[in-house]
Design an enzyme around this catalytic site. Structure first.
Site, PDB file in Angstrom:
ATOM      1  N   GLU A 200      -4.269   0.802  -5.450  1.00 46.57           N
ATOM      2  CA  GLU A 200      -3.414  -0.239  -6.028  1.00 46.57           C
ATOM      3  C   GLU A 200      -3.362  -0.089  -7.564  1.00 46.57           C
ATOM      4  O   GLU A 200      -4.195   0.558  -8.220  1.00 46.57           O
ATOM      5  CB  GLU A 200      -3.614  -1.628  -5.615  1.00 46.57           C
TER       6      GLU A 200
ATOM      7  N   CYS B 253       0.903  -1.101  -0.081  1.00 44.03           N
ATOM      8  CA  CYS B 253      -0.012   0.055   0.020  1.00 44.03           C
ATOM      9  C   CYS B 253       1.038   1.174   0.024  1.00 44.03           C
ATOM     10  O   CYS B 253       1.546   1.258   1.150  1.00 44.03           O
ATOM     11  CB  CYS B 253      -1.004  -0.018   1.224  1.00 44.03           C
TER      12      CYS B 253
END
Length: 229
Positions: free
Chosen positions: A106, A2
């Site tokens: 993402e 992340c």
């Protein structure tokens, strides 16, 4: 991993959501492109009856580090190795936290192309997500009068069914019923909290393709999370 997320909920909303007893975060601008090294709201349990919302810099600097630049690399910590990694094993025992996020990004590989398609993932119910995190404090060992630097890292785990087509890792998301145990500083045995660091159920998140404008950390604003065709 992340490497970018969204934090737009107000300190007041986060305090209510995470049952905070004390808020040390002033009003913040909505941030649709949170990047490493930024100061972010974090929930910590300072004592059994004192839960605090405070700000920390994203990118963990271990207390024993010689140079705070190490934090530029320690933005994510793999759940599978926390208990044995020098940078994480101390915080895993005594300095766990929750890092609130309204969504995270993402990047999905586009078959046959060099570019990647950004995707924003948010909770299906619209509530802020609870990233499992660790925190630590650091001060320049050459200057005993230097201010303390407080930093944090996001724990990641294997991707669930929603995230897996996009990336093989995702933030470890804590369920509300597990917040107390995760934050409790009296729980110092990693075996008691490690089982919480598992992939989220498949129905928790919703994925939406968004503009490549999010690729540039200088861009910010609600347009970054709007769906694209």
């Amino acid at each position: 991993m992340c490497g970018r997320y969204v934090q737009v909920s107000s300190p007041q909303l986060l305090a209510e959501r995470f049952h905070v007893t004390e808020t040390a975060v002033e009003e913040r601008d909505a941030d649709y492109n949170v990047a490493p090294s930024k100061k972010v709201p974090v929930v910590v349990q300072r004592s059994p009856d004192r839960r605090v919302l405070e700000e920390m810099r994203w990118g963990l600097v271990p207390s024993w580090a010689r140079d705070p630049a190490v934090g530029n690399r320690l933005i994510n910590a793999r759940a599978e190795g926390l208990a044995g990694k020098p940078s994480y094993k101390g915080p895993f025992r005594r300095r766990r936290c929750i890092i609130p996020a309204d969504a995270f990004y993402e990047w999905r590989v586009v078959p046959g192309q060099k570019r990647k398609q950004p995707v924003v993932l948010r909770a299906r119910d619209g509530e802020p997500l609870a990233f499992a995190g660790l925190w630590d404090t650091w001060r320049d060992p050459g200057d005993p009068d230097a201010p303390w630097l407080v930093t944090c890292v996001i724990i990641t785990t294997a991707a669930n069914e929603t995230v897996r087509p996009i990336h093989d890792r995702m933030p470890a998301l804590l369920e509300p019923g597990d917040w107390d145990r995760w934050l409790d500083p009296r729980v110092t045995d990693p075996a008691e909290v490690a089982p919480l660091l598992v992939p989220a159920p498949p129905d928790v998140l919703v994925a939406t393709e968004v503009s490549t404008r999010v690729n540039d950390v200088r861009n910010n604003g609600p347009d970054l999370v709007r769906p694209v065709a």
